[in-house]
Design a protein around this motif. Structure first.
Motif, mmCIF file in Angstrom:
data_model
loop_
_atom_site.group_PDB
_atom_site.id
_atom_site.type_symbol
_atom_site.label_atom_id
_atom_site.label_comp_id
_atom_site.label_asym_id
_atom_site.label_seq_id
_atom_site.Cartn_x
_atom_site.Cartn_y
_atom_site.Cartn_z
ATOM 1 N N GLY A 1 0.825 -1.207 0.000
ATOM 2 C CA GLY A 1 0.000 0.000 0.000
ATOM 3 C C GLY A 1 0.856 1.252 0.000
ATOM 4 N N GLN A 2 0.430 2.246 -0.763
ATOM 5 C CA GLN A 2 1.205 3.484 -0.849
ATOM 6 C C GLN A 2 1.297 4.196 0.490
ATOM 7 N N ASP A 3 0.242 4.165 1.283
ATOM 8 C CA ASP A 3 0.241 4.858 2.564
ATOM 9 C C ASP A 3 1.014 4.123 3.653
ATOM 10 N N SER A 4 1.422 2.869 3.405
ATOM 11 C CA SER A 4 2.168 2.111 4.409
ATOM 12 C C SER A 4 3.683 2.212 4.228
ATOM 13 N N ILE A 5 4.153 2.799 3.134
ATOM 14 C CA ILE A 5 5.594 2.896 2.874
ATOM 15 C C ILE A 5 6.220 3.919 3.811
ATOM 16 N N MET A 6 7.258 3.470 4.536
ATOM 17 C CA MET A 6 7.952 4.341 5.477
ATOM 18 C C MET A 6 9.260 4.866 4.882
ATOM 19 N N GLU A 7 9.947 4.030 4.120
ATOM 20 C CA GLU A 7 11.213 4.423 3.502
ATOM 21 C C GLU A 7 11.324 3.729 2.146
#
Length: 60
Positions: A47-53
């Motif tokens: 998911g795009q909103d779950s990417i941290m780095e």
């Protein structure tokens, strides 16, 4: 993420869980997620909103 490029990705999968995917290639982009392919040929949805780095990896 851009289709066809390789990345190292750190993302959250739950409230307290963080996962790492190294040298995955983006093969599909949707409005809310990315489909990536690992080196062994399996795929995963991130998911795009779950990417941290996100770090692009150069192919040598």
């Amino acid at each position: 993420m851009e289709i066809g490029k390789s990345y190292d990705v750190v993302f959250s999968t739950g409230r307290y869980e963080i996962e790492y995917e190294n040298s995955v290639k983006c093969i599909k982009k949707t409005p809310k997620s990315f489909r990536v392919e690992r080196l062994n040929g399996t795929t995963r949805l991130i998911g795009q909103d779950s990417i941290m780095e996100l770090k692009e990896v150069s192919k040598l």
